[in-house]
Design a protein around this motif. Structure first.
Motif, PDB file in Angstrom:
ATOM      1  N   PRO A 120      28.870  45.373  41.425  1.00 23.94           N
ATOM      2  CA  PRO A 120      28.433  44.014  41.105  1.00 23.94           C
ATOM      3  C   PRO A 120      29.540  42.959  41.216  1.00 23.94           C
ATOM      4  CG  PRO A 120      28.575  45.320  39.102  1.00 23.94           C
ATOM      5  CD  PRO A 120      28.790  46.258  40.259  1.00 23.94           C
ATOM      6  N   HIS A 121      30.794  43.375  41.214  1.00 21.51           N
ATOM      7  CA  HIS A 121      31.914  42.432  41.306  1.00 21.51           C
ATOM      8  C   HIS A 121      32.612  42.511  42.668  1.00 21.51           C
ATOM      9  CE1 HIS A 121      31.251  41.546  37.131  1.00 21.51           C
ATOM     10  NE2 HIS A 121      31.344  42.832  36.841  1.00 21.51           N
ATOM     11  N   ASN A 122      31.910  43.010  43.682  1.00 20.25           N
ATOM     12  CA  ASN A 122      32.438  43.107  45.039  1.00 20.25           C
ATOM     13  C   ASN A 122      32.973  41.742  45.484  1.00 20.25           C
ATOM     14  OD1 ASN A 122      33.026  43.750  47.665  1.00 20.25           O
ATOM     15  ND2 ASN A 122      30.908  43.991  48.320  1.00 20.25           N
ATOM     16  N   GLY A 123      34.206  41.718  45.962  1.00 17.89           N
ATOM     17  CA  GLY A 123      34.832  40.481  46.417  1.00 17.89           C
ATOM     18  C   GLY A 123      35.602  39.753  45.328  1.00 17.89           C
ATOM     19  N   SER A 124      35.558  40.242  44.099  1.00 20.12           N
ATOM     20  CA  SER A 124      36.271  39.627  42.980  1.00 20.12           C
ATOM     21  C   SER A 124      37.596  40.350  42.753  1.00 20.12           C
ATOM     22  CB  SER A 124      35.420  39.711  41.708  1.00 20.12           C
ATOM     23  OG  SER A 124      34.188  39.050  41.892  1.00 20.12           O
ATOM     24  N   THR A 125      38.468  39.706  41.986  1.00 18.95           N
ATOM     25  CA  THR A 125      39.743  40.333  41.634  1.00 18.95           C
ATOM     26  C   THR A 125      39.992  40.196  40.142  1.00 18.95           C
ATOM     27  OG1 THR A 125      41.088  38.342  41.935  1.00 18.95           O
ATOM     28  CG2 THR A 125      40.756  39.740  43.880  1.00 18.95           C
ATOM     29  N   VAL A 126      40.839  41.089  39.636  1.00 16.55           N
ATOM     30  CA  VAL A 126      41.347  41.027  38.262  1.00 16.55           C
ATOM     31  C   VAL A 126      42.865  41.105  38.369  1.00 16.55           C
ATOM     32  CG1 VAL A 126      41.442  42.152  36.008  1.00 16.55           C
ATOM     33  CG2 VAL A 126      39.300  42.161  37.310  1.00 16.55           C
ATOM     34  N   ALA A 127      43.560  40.135  37.775  1.00 16.37           N
ATOM     35  CA  ALA A 127      45.020  40.092  37.834  1.00 16.37           C
ATOM     36  C   ALA A 127      45.624  40.660  36.557  1.00 16.37           C
ATOM     37  CB  ALA A 127      45.501  38.657  38.046  1.00 16.37           C
ATOM     38  N   VAL A 128      46.572  41.593  36.717  1.00 15.27           N
ATOM     39  CA  VAL A 128      47.253  42.248  35.595  1.00 15.27           C
ATOM     40  C   VAL A 128      48.743  41.967  35.723  1.00 15.27           C
ATOM     41  CG1 VAL A 128      47.781  44.480  34.520  1.00 15.27           C
ATOM     42  CG2 VAL A 128      45.506  44.068  35.500  1.00 15.27           C
ATOM     43  N   LEU A 129      49.371  41.619  34.613  1.00 12.61           N
ATOM     44  CA  LEU A 129      50.809  41.363  34.606  1.00 12.61           C
ATOM     45  C   LEU A 129      51.368  41.836  33.275  1.00 12.61           C
ATOM     46  CD1 LEU A 129      53.362  40.035  35.848  1.00 12.61           C
ATOM     47  CD2 LEU A 129      52.682  37.939  34.672  1.00 12.61           C
ATOM     48  N   GLY A 130      52.215  42.864  33.317  1.00  8.64           N
ATOM     49  CA  GLY A 130      52.790  43.337  32.065  1.00  8.64           C
ATOM     50  C   GLY A 130      53.694  44.549  32.239  1.00  8.64           C
ATOM     51  N   ARG A 131      54.291  44.942  31.139  1.00 10.87           N
ATOM     52  CA  ARG A 131      55.204  46.080  31.078  1.00 10.87           C
ATOM     53  C   ARG A 131      54.404  47.364  30.921  1.00 10.87           C
ATOM     54  NH1 ARG A 131      58.527  48.514  26.550  1.00 10.87           N
ATOM     55  NH2 ARG A 131      60.562  48.951  27.464  1.00 10.87           N
ATOM     56  N   ASP A 132      54.657  48.326  31.808  1.00  9.69           N
ATOM     57  CA  ASP A 132      53.947  49.606  31.778  1.00  9.69           C
ATOM     58  C   ASP A 132      54.939  50.704  31.413  1.00  9.69           C
ATOM     59  OD1 ASP A 132      52.271  51.754  32.095  1.00  9.69           O
ATOM     60  OD2 ASP A 132      52.008  51.514  34.254  1.00  9.69           O
ATOM     61  N   LEU A 133      54.993  51.045  30.146  1.00 11.34           N
ATOM     62  CA  LEU A 133      55.936  52.054  29.645  1.00 11.34           C
ATOM     63  C   LEU A 133      55.385  53.433  29.988  1.00 11.34           C
ATOM     64  CD1 LEU A 133      58.613  52.348  28.189  1.00 11.34           C
ATOM     65  CD2 LEU A 133      57.372  52.276  26.028  1.00 11.34           C
TER      66      LEU A 133
END
Length: 185
Positions: A120-133
């Motif tokens: 259902p979200h084809n063509g959409s994006t989600v932006a993630v920014l953070g520290r991955d320990l």
């Protein structure tokens, strides 16, 4: 004079409502949960090219992983799938980079767009920014969602990252990612 005081009172009420995050006439945010698996291939294997490529070599080896260095930077274009197997249905790509930004821990700064190519979200994006320990003693690492596009424009929330598999020899990993998203409509 009384009319002016009434207008001032209305203005003060509108300002206080906006500061409190209340949208007059708006609806409650909707929430969405997305789950997918990210296949981070540092080392290529038969039929699968590397999807994480080191583009900068840091200076100081990390104490817990001497083959990685403080300042190492990788650019990624990782496959996102419905299940942990790379042959399961593709749902997108994780495109961005990670930089080893700690001198003492395996804690890259992850900057990635989850580019959705199915559902259902084809063509959409989600932006993630953070520290991955990565090797933290907890099972789940929580990273912030800083935005989105398409049907997910203006999304906020967080992603729970779990290491599903990690090959210590070649560095290849599969991450299970649960995204908990909130979208004001």
């Amino acid at each position: 004079m009384k009319h002016g005081n009434g207008m001032l009172l209305q203005l003060a009420l509108l300002i206080s409502l906006s500061l409190a995050g209340v949208v007059v006439g708006g609806s409650a945010p909707t929430s969405t949960h997305l789950r997918f698996y990210m296949h981070d291939l540092v080392t290529p294997y038969q039929g699968a090219p590397a999807t994480a490529v080191r583009v900068a070599r840091g200076t100081t080896p990390l104490p817990t992983a001497p083959n990685l260095r403080f300042g190492d930077m990788f650019v990624i274009d990782d496959l996102l799938t419905e299940g942990p197997d790379a042959a399961s249905r593709a749902v997108g790509r994780a495109q961005g980079s990670y930089v080893f930004a700690s001198q003492t821990e395996l804690a890259p700064l992850l900057c990635v767009n989850m580019v959705l190519t199915a559902g259902p979200h084809n063509g959409s994006t989600v932006a993630v920014l953070g520290r991955d320990l990565i090797l933290d003693k907890v099972d789940v690492r929580e990273l912030p969602v800083v935005g989105g596009t398409g049907t997910l424009r203006g999304v906020t929330g967080y992603g729970e990252f779990r290491t599903h598999t990690l090959n210590a020899t070649d560095g290849n990993a599969v991450l299970k990612i649960d995204m908990y998203l909130s979208l004001s409509v």
